[in-house]
Design an enzyme around this catalytic site. Sequence first.
Site, PDB file in Angstrom:
ATOM      1  N   ASP A   1     -14.002   1.797  -2.913  1.00 34.54           N
ATOM      2  CA  ASP A   1     -13.639   0.375  -3.038  1.00 34.54           C
ATOM      3  C   ASP A   1     -12.146   0.115  -2.911  1.00 34.54           C
ATOM      4  O   ASP A   1     -11.688  -0.970  -3.230  1.00 34.54           O
ATOM      5  CB  ASP A   1     -14.155  -0.168  -4.380  1.00 34.54           C
ATOM      6  CG  ASP A   1     -13.613   0.605  -5.563  1.00 34.54           C
ATOM      7  OD1 ASP A   1     -12.938   1.633  -5.349  1.00 34.54           O
ATOM      8  OD2 ASP A   1     -13.860   0.198  -6.700  1.00 34.54           O
ATOM      9  N   GLU A   2     -11.385   1.085  -2.446  1.00 31.07           N
ATOM     10  CA  GLU A   2      -9.937   0.908  -2.428  1.00 31.07           C
ATOM     11  C   GLU A   2      -9.353   1.612  -1.210  1.00 31.07           C
ATOM     12  O   GLU A   2      -9.734   2.742  -0.913  1.00 31.07           O
ATOM     13  CB  GLU A   2      -9.366   1.528  -3.716  1.00 31.07           C
ATOM     14  CG  GLU A   2      -7.960   1.102  -4.027  1.00 31.07           C
ATOM     15  CD  GLU A   2      -7.426   1.776  -5.293  1.00 31.07           C
ATOM     16  OE1 GLU A   2      -8.224   2.363  -6.049  1.00 31.07           O
ATOM     17  OE2 GLU A   2      -6.204   1.719  -5.488  1.00 31.07           O
TER      18      GLU A   2
ATOM     19  N   ASP B   1      -8.578  -3.894  -2.586  1.00 34.28           N
ATOM     20  CA  ASP B   1      -9.344  -3.370  -3.711  1.00 34.28           C
ATOM     21  C   ASP B   1     -10.499  -4.332  -3.961  1.00 34.28           C
ATOM     22  O   ASP B   1     -10.272  -5.525  -4.182  1.00 34.28           O
ATOM     23  CB  ASP B   1      -8.423  -3.287  -4.947  1.00 34.28           C
ATOM     24  CG  ASP B   1      -8.991  -2.372  -6.010  1.00 34.28           C
ATOM     25  OD1 ASP B   1     -10.181  -1.993  -5.903  1.00 34.28           O
ATOM     26  OD2 ASP B   1      -8.235  -2.045  -6.948  1.00 34.28           O
TER      27      ASP B   1
END
Lengths: 348, 373
Positions: free
Chosen positions: A100-101, A6
């Site tokens: 973003d993950e 993350d």
Amino acid sequence: MVAHFDLDAFYASVAQLDDPSLRGKPLAISGDSRRSVVLTASYEARPFGVRSAMPLFKAKSLCPGLVVAPPNFARYKELSTRVFAIYERGARAIEALSLDEAYVEIGTDDFDEAVAYAHAVRAAIRGEIGLTASAGVASQKLVAKIASDAAKPDGLQAIAPGDERAYLAPMPVGRLWGIGPKTQTRLAQRNIATIGEIAELSDDVVFALFGRGGRAVREMARGNDTRAVEAGRETRSVSSESTFEFDVRDTEILRAIVRELSVEVSQRLGAHGLRGSTIGVKIKLSNFKITGRQTTVAVATDDPATIASAALHCLERADLDGAAVRLLGVRVASITEEPVRQISFFEP
Amino acid sequence: MKFSCSTKDIASAVGAASKVVNAHTTVPILSNVLLTAIDDTIRVRATDLELTLEHVFPAQITEPGSVTVPAKLFSGYLGNLPAGIVELAGTPTRASVKWEKSNYDFHALPADEYPPLPSSQKGTSFAIDARRFREGVNATIFAASSEEARGAVLMGTLLEIAGDKITMVATDGYRLAKWETTLARGLEDGGTAKFIVPSRALAEAARNLGSAETIEVSALGPSGNQLAFAAHNASIVVRLVDGQYPNYAQVIPASFDRSVTVNTAALIAGLKRAELVAGDRASMVKMSVSNAQLIITANSDTTGNAYEELDVEQTGDDLTIAFNARYLVEILNHIDAAQIVMEFLGPLSPAAIRPTGEATEVAHMYVLMPLRQ
């Protein structure tokens, strides 16, 4: 082995990366209208209580020195692609959850090698791109995700195989998948507060509490998450939600949030080359009642303005009438990957 | 109030009015139709506040007055009456209906609570042949948007009047229908006017007034924000859409450099077959024109390939262009001509579709945007 990565305060970190004058300052990424909401707050802004989805004026009143920068989705997409390319170095499969993950199934079953992979990825993201990522390493998705949350910001936590149940046991029940505030209340009535207590429940009790999915919940609580990292996971819908720090009744603020969420959904669709023709809103009221409306557009879209106008129409139809809203989400479904597009008369 | 009339007259008037009633209204009286007995006629009115429909038929009146009756219930009852004479007596709270040995009492609501007729202050007016009007409505309104989310303007149909000419235009942003004819009576002193009319209201006007000879159309109210359509036996008043209609003339190319003329029925059949294959690919069919042949192809990984060949008259260069087959078929289904001409500029430019044949009093065309691959 599975790793969950993350990127820390992704939008804000990108702004600080690109503009050194923003580094070390409390920063909010947000539109610049009076009704905008915070998309991401930098770690410097968080001690002031600034959180994502908070109306900007509220964030400014909590943090008078707050610096505001506009989002730059093209840049997020570009950096995200580079980060995902780093994951590839040693991955068997990558399941993107957002820009973003991601979950990564690491190409080894050896714990130490997996931890070394996560270290190497974090170092490469820092060295080659200049961003920080938090990572969780475990034998399965749930534990890896919880570990990376616990490692934030800029940390790594690794849970060795066999330690999963003990690691999860003291955690509050809310950390488990699918246990929302309503279920938490029900569990609290039975004095069940930790994941470890769920792991000990009998068949009858888990059925009474969670229904047919009860045993699966208990298996999760025991550290037995068997879900695979799904690389090509077929996307049936793309959505973006915000849970508010405080209940929102103001229609104008809700409309502003819908517009921001529509932009996020549009960017996510665009990042995966998807479009959809069913657009809806999800609304959770302060009494946890969930309601929603959806509408269909003739031509599948990833256009932020089209998504926003349909979602705003749904919000209006939901007829909230000043009810206190706790969570708002925008969702696009009936997804197609078809690259063919109907041209419109009104295209620029 | 008290009157007697033919069951057929009242059943057809109440039946038509009940279609206007919004089944989900939260205002009880809007579920009702208003019956007014005056001057040897019965006026049956229904409204959803946007649209008001009134039908008039002859009756024998013994006591003038008004009553309101639940529309769906009353219409259902009347629809089940055989031909004959029905008697109705109304009070503010009850409507008693008698047909031979059948006696019914319906709960009524006070007629003076019924929304009054919209302003009768008349502005601009014109008249149109009813059959022509019906044709124009049928030819255009299907092309309007049905997505509430995209706003009322695109859900409406534009009526543009210039002197004695009327142009009706509807578009959803991807296709456009344009239909023109000469009015039975134009605007006074050759003036111009534009009205964006909810397409649904035009459909109701065509259905209820289309069998008359001419339809009288007038702007109502001090700001002219309502439009009335009236024939001898019925009238419709509709609240106009407030807004700016897109500049449709801008999206219709002034000229084209190539065209095909093709048999309409053969083209429709070929497109429908090809669309079966293209269903999961945005209904995309490719049309290639070369050597006076039109080749329609479609392909999909999941269903297979389609190939259709049609003889056409070709002018200008060869071309390959892709369309949503469903949009194209829908347009072709609204053209009543053995042959149509399709005109093109290029693979990403709008194409025009028109009926061929002698020039008539009606000019009729469609513009469709292609698909980008």
